[in-house]
Design a protein around this motif. Structure first.
Motif, PDB file in Angstrom:
ATOM      1  N   LEU A  91       0.854  -1.175   0.000  1.00 58.62           N
ATOM      2  CA  LEU A  91       0.000   0.000   0.000  1.00 58.62           C
ATOM      3  C   LEU A  91       0.890   1.224   0.000  1.00 58.62           C
ATOM      4  O   LEU A  91       1.683   1.402   0.902  1.00 58.62           O
ATOM      5  CB  LEU A  91      -0.884  -0.058   1.236  1.00 58.62           C
ATOM      6  N   GLN A  92       0.814   2.036  -1.016  1.00 53.33           N
ATOM      7  CA  GLN A  92       1.581   3.274  -1.069  1.00 53.33           C
ATOM      8  C   GLN A  92       0.648   4.415  -0.716  1.00 53.33           C
ATOM      9  O   GLN A  92      -0.403   4.570  -1.333  1.00 53.33           O
ATOM     10  CB  GLN A  92       2.193   3.478  -2.438  1.00 53.33           C
ATOM     11  N   VAL A  93       1.040   5.201   0.270  1.00 51.72           N
ATOM     12  CA  VAL A  93       0.197   6.287   0.752  1.00 51.72           C
ATOM     13  C   VAL A  93       0.902   7.610   0.510  1.00 51.72           C
ATOM     14  O   VAL A  93       1.880   7.934   1.180  1.00 51.72           O
ATOM     15  CB  VAL A  93      -0.110   6.113   2.262  1.00 51.72           C
ATOM     16  N   PRO A  94       0.423   8.409  -0.448  1.00 54.44           N
ATOM     17  CA  PRO A  94       1.050   9.705  -0.704  1.00 54.44           C
ATOM     18  C   PRO A  94       0.895  10.646   0.490  1.00 54.44           C
ATOM     19  O   PRO A  94      -0.116  10.612   1.192  1.00 54.44           O
ATOM     20  CB  PRO A  94       0.273  10.253  -1.909  1.00 54.44           C
TER      21      PRO A  94
ATOM     22  N   GLY B  32      -3.960   7.183  10.051  1.00 55.81           N
ATOM     23  CA  GLY B  32      -4.861   6.058  10.281  1.00 55.81           C
ATOM     24  C   GLY B  32      -6.149   6.170   9.501  1.00 55.81           C
ATOM     25  O   GLY B  32      -6.152   6.466   8.309  1.00 55.81           O
ATOM     26  N   ARG B  33      -7.259   5.967  10.191  1.00 60.76           N
ATOM     27  CA  ARG B  33      -8.567   5.950   9.537  1.00 60.76           C
ATOM     28  C   ARG B  33      -9.030   7.317   9.059  1.00 60.76           C
ATOM     29  O   ARG B  33     -10.033   7.413   8.366  1.00 60.76           O
ATOM     30  CB  ARG B  33      -9.595   5.366  10.500  1.00 60.76           C
ATOM     31  N   CYS B  34      -8.337   8.363   9.410  1.00 64.96           N
ATOM     32  CA  CYS B  34      -8.742   9.719   9.028  1.00 64.96           C
ATOM     33  C   CYS B  34      -8.101  10.218   7.751  1.00 64.96           C
ATOM     34  O   CYS B  34      -8.421  11.317   7.301  1.00 64.96           O
ATOM     35  CB  CYS B  34      -8.422  10.690  10.158  1.00 64.96           C
ATOM     36  N   ILE B  35      -7.199   9.440   7.147  1.00 62.08           N
ATOM     37  CA  ILE B  35      -6.570   9.938   5.926  1.00 62.08           C
ATOM     38  C   ILE B  35      -7.593   9.970   4.799  1.00 62.08           C
ATOM     39  O   ILE B  35      -8.626   9.322   4.854  1.00 62.08           O
ATOM     40  CB  ILE B  35      -5.319   9.130   5.522  1.00 62.08           C
ATOM     41  N   SER B  36      -7.299  10.738   3.773  1.00 61.80           N
ATOM     42  CA  SER B  36      -8.215  10.951   2.660  1.00 61.80           C
ATOM     43  C   SER B  36      -8.063   9.851   1.614  1.00 61.80           C
ATOM     44  O   SER B  36      -7.064   9.799   0.905  1.00 61.80           O
ATOM     45  CB  SER B  36      -7.913  12.315   2.031  1.00 61.80           C
ATOM     46  N   VAL B  37      -9.080   8.963   1.549  1.00 64.57           N
ATOM     47  CA  VAL B  37      -9.080   7.890   0.552  1.00 64.57           C
ATOM     48  C   VAL B  37     -10.495   7.680   0.024  1.00 64.57           C
ATOM     49  O   VAL B  37     -11.466   8.111   0.625  1.00 64.57           O
ATOM     50  CB  VAL B  37      -8.552   6.548   1.120  1.00 64.57           C
ATOM     51  N   ASP B  38     -10.598   6.992  -1.098  1.00 65.34           N
ATOM     52  CA  ASP B  38     -11.902   6.607  -1.633  1.00 65.34           C
ATOM     53  C   ASP B  38     -12.574   5.623  -0.685  1.00 65.34           C
ATOM     54  O   ASP B  38     -11.907   4.886   0.052  1.00 65.34           O
ATOM     55  CB  ASP B  38     -11.744   5.929  -2.989  1.00 65.34           C
ATOM     56  N   ASP B  39     -13.905   5.563  -0.754  1.00 66.35           N
ATOM     57  CA  ASP B  39     -14.661   4.652   0.109  1.00 66.35           C
ATOM     58  C   ASP B  39     -14.176   3.211   0.014  1.00 66.35           C
ATOM     59  O   ASP B  39     -14.097   2.511   1.017  1.00 66.35           O
ATOM     60  CB  ASP B  39     -16.155   4.697  -0.233  1.00 66.35           C
ATOM     61  N   GLY B  40     -13.851   2.755  -1.176  1.00 64.67           N
ATOM     62  CA  GLY B  40     -13.422   1.374  -1.363  1.00 64.67           C
ATOM     63  C   GLY B  40     -12.053   1.055  -0.790  1.00 64.67           C
ATOM     64  O   GLY B  40     -11.673  -0.096  -0.688  1.00 64.67           O
ATOM     65  N   LEU B  41     -11.307   2.077  -0.396  1.00 61.07           N
ATOM     66  CA  LEU B  41      -9.947   1.856   0.113  1.00 61.07           C
ATOM     67  C   LEU B  41      -9.835   1.949   1.621  1.00 61.07           C
ATOM     68  O   LEU B  41      -8.777   1.677   2.176  1.00 61.07           O
ATOM     69  CB  LEU B  41      -9.005   2.883  -0.524  1.00 61.07           C
TER      70      LEU B  41
ATOM     71  N   PRO C  60      -0.929  -0.098   8.383  1.00 62.83           N
ATOM     72  CA  PRO C  60      -0.993   1.211   7.726  1.00 62.83           C
ATOM     73  C   PRO C  60      -1.251   2.358   8.711  1.00 62.83           C
ATOM     74  O   PRO C  60      -0.732   3.460   8.531  1.00 62.83           O
ATOM     75  CB  PRO C  60      -2.145   1.073   6.733  1.00 62.83           C
ATOM     76  N   CYS C  61      -2.047   2.089   9.738  1.00 66.29           N
ATOM     77  CA  CYS C  61      -2.290   3.129  10.750  1.00 66.29           C
ATOM     78  C   CYS C  61      -0.987   3.506  11.451  1.00 66.29           C
ATOM     79  O   CYS C  61      -0.721   4.685  11.699  1.00 66.29           O
ATOM     80  CB  CYS C  61      -3.316   2.660  11.779  1.00 66.29           C
ATOM     81  N   MET C  62      -0.171   2.517  11.766  1.00 62.86           N
ATOM     82  CA  MET C  62       1.122   2.791  12.409  1.00 62.86           C
ATOM     83  C   MET C  62       2.029   3.581  11.482  1.00 62.86           C
ATOM     84  O   MET C  62       2.682   4.538  11.896  1.00 62.86           O
ATOM     85  CB  MET C  62       1.792   1.484  12.826  1.00 62.86           C
ATOM     86  N   MET C  63       2.074   3.184  10.209  1.00 59.88           N
ATOM     87  CA  MET C  63       2.959   3.855   9.252  1.00 59.88           C
ATOM     88  C   MET C  63       2.529   5.305   9.006  1.00 59.88           C
ATOM     89  O   MET C  63       3.365   6.209   8.983  1.00 59.88           O
ATOM     90  CB  MET C  63       3.010   3.077   7.950  1.00 59.88           C
ATOM     91  N   THR C  64       1.231   5.521   8.828  1.00 62.83           N
ATOM     92  CA  THR C  64       0.778   6.894   8.610  1.00 62.83           C
ATOM     93  C   THR C  64       0.921   7.712   9.887  1.00 62.83           C
ATOM     94  O   THR C  64       1.185   8.912   9.824  1.00 62.83           O
ATOM     95  CB  THR C  64      -0.675   6.943   8.093  1.00 62.83           C
ATOM     96  N   GLY C  65       0.781   7.071  11.030  1.00 65.15           N
ATOM     97  CA  GLY C  65       0.974   7.775  12.304  1.00 65.15           C
ATOM     98  C   GLY C  65       2.406   8.246  12.484  1.00 65.15           C
ATOM     99  O   GLY C  65       2.651   9.377  12.922  1.00 65.15           O
ATOM    100  N   GLU C  66       3.350   7.399  12.140  1.00 64.84           N
ATOM    101  CA  GLU C  66       4.772   7.773  12.214  1.00 64.84           C
ATOM    102  C   GLU C  66       5.066   8.948  11.281  1.00 64.84           C
ATOM    103  O   GLU C  66       5.723   9.918  11.654  1.00 64.84           O
ATOM    104  CB  GLU C  66       5.644   6.582  11.831  1.00 64.84           C
ATOM    105  N   ALA C  67       4.544   8.857  10.068  1.00 58.93           N
ATOM    106  CA  ALA C  67       4.761   9.929   9.091  1.00 58.93           C
ATOM    107  C   ALA C  67       4.079  11.220   9.532  1.00 58.93           C
ATOM    108  O   ALA C  67       4.661  12.310   9.437  1.00 58.93           O
ATOM    109  CB  ALA C  67       4.255   9.504   7.720  1.00 58.93           C
ATOM    110  N   ALA C  68       2.851  11.122  10.012  1.00 58.20           N
ATOM    111  CA  ALA C  68       2.106  12.314  10.439  1.00 58.20           C
ATOM    112  C   ALA C  68       2.768  12.982  11.643  1.00 58.20           C
ATOM    113  O   ALA C  68       2.890  14.212  11.688  1.00 58.20           O
ATOM    114  CB  ALA C  68       0.664  11.941  10.766  1.00 58.20           C
ATOM    115  N   GLY C  69       3.191  12.196  12.614  1.00 63.75           N
ATOM    116  CA  GLY C  69       3.855  12.759  13.786  1.00 63.75           C
ATOM    117  C   GLY C  69       5.163  13.441  13.445  1.00 63.75           C
ATOM    118  O   GLY C  69       5.462  14.537  13.938  1.00 63.75           O
ATOM    119  N   THR C  70       5.927  12.809  12.575  1.00 63.21           N
ATOM    120  CA  THR C  70       7.193  13.403  12.142  1.00 63.21           C
ATOM    121  C   THR C  70       6.941  14.675  11.338  1.00 63.21           C
ATOM    122  O   THR C  70       7.619  15.690  11.534  1.00 63.21           O
ATOM    123  CB  THR C  70       8.004  12.390  11.309  1.00 63.21           C
TER     124      THR C  70
END
Length: 105
Positions: free
Chosen positions: A1-4, A20-29, A38-48
């Protein structure tokens, strides 16, 4: 999963980075994105990103993504794509459509 990075930064709200669950994605994603890795990865990126934004005195939307990638790589985060944070399952093509994070309006 690549998350821009742009999925973590609301288009119309300054000073906010989501993860985590608050990032902007289509309903199907939302299914693949809402699980723990993915929640951990986006959390690390968001915090940094939030910390760097404060340190640099810029809103997260204007943060130098190269500097963010460098900071994450220095912390040992694996960044397989230069423009993306990685999480198994989604493709960059499916992540292109953006909408505001529900609940962050």
């Amino acid at each position: 999963l690549q998350v821009p990075y742009r999925t973590l930064v609301p288009e119309t709200v300054d000073g906010l980075v989501v993860a985590g669950r608050c990032i902007s994605v289509d309903d199907g994603l939302i299914g693949p994105v809402r699980v723990i890795p993915p929640c951990m990865m986006t959390g690390e990126a968001a915090g940094t990103a939030a910390a760097l934004s404060v340190r640099e005195g810029v809103v997260p939307r204007e943060l130098d993504q190269g500097q963010l990638r460098q900071e994450l790589a220095g912390a040992g985060v694996v960044l397989p794509g230069a423009d993306y944070f990685f999480a198994p399952g989604l493709t960059s093509r499916t992540m292109d459509s953006q909408r505001d994070c529900r609940g962050a309006q």
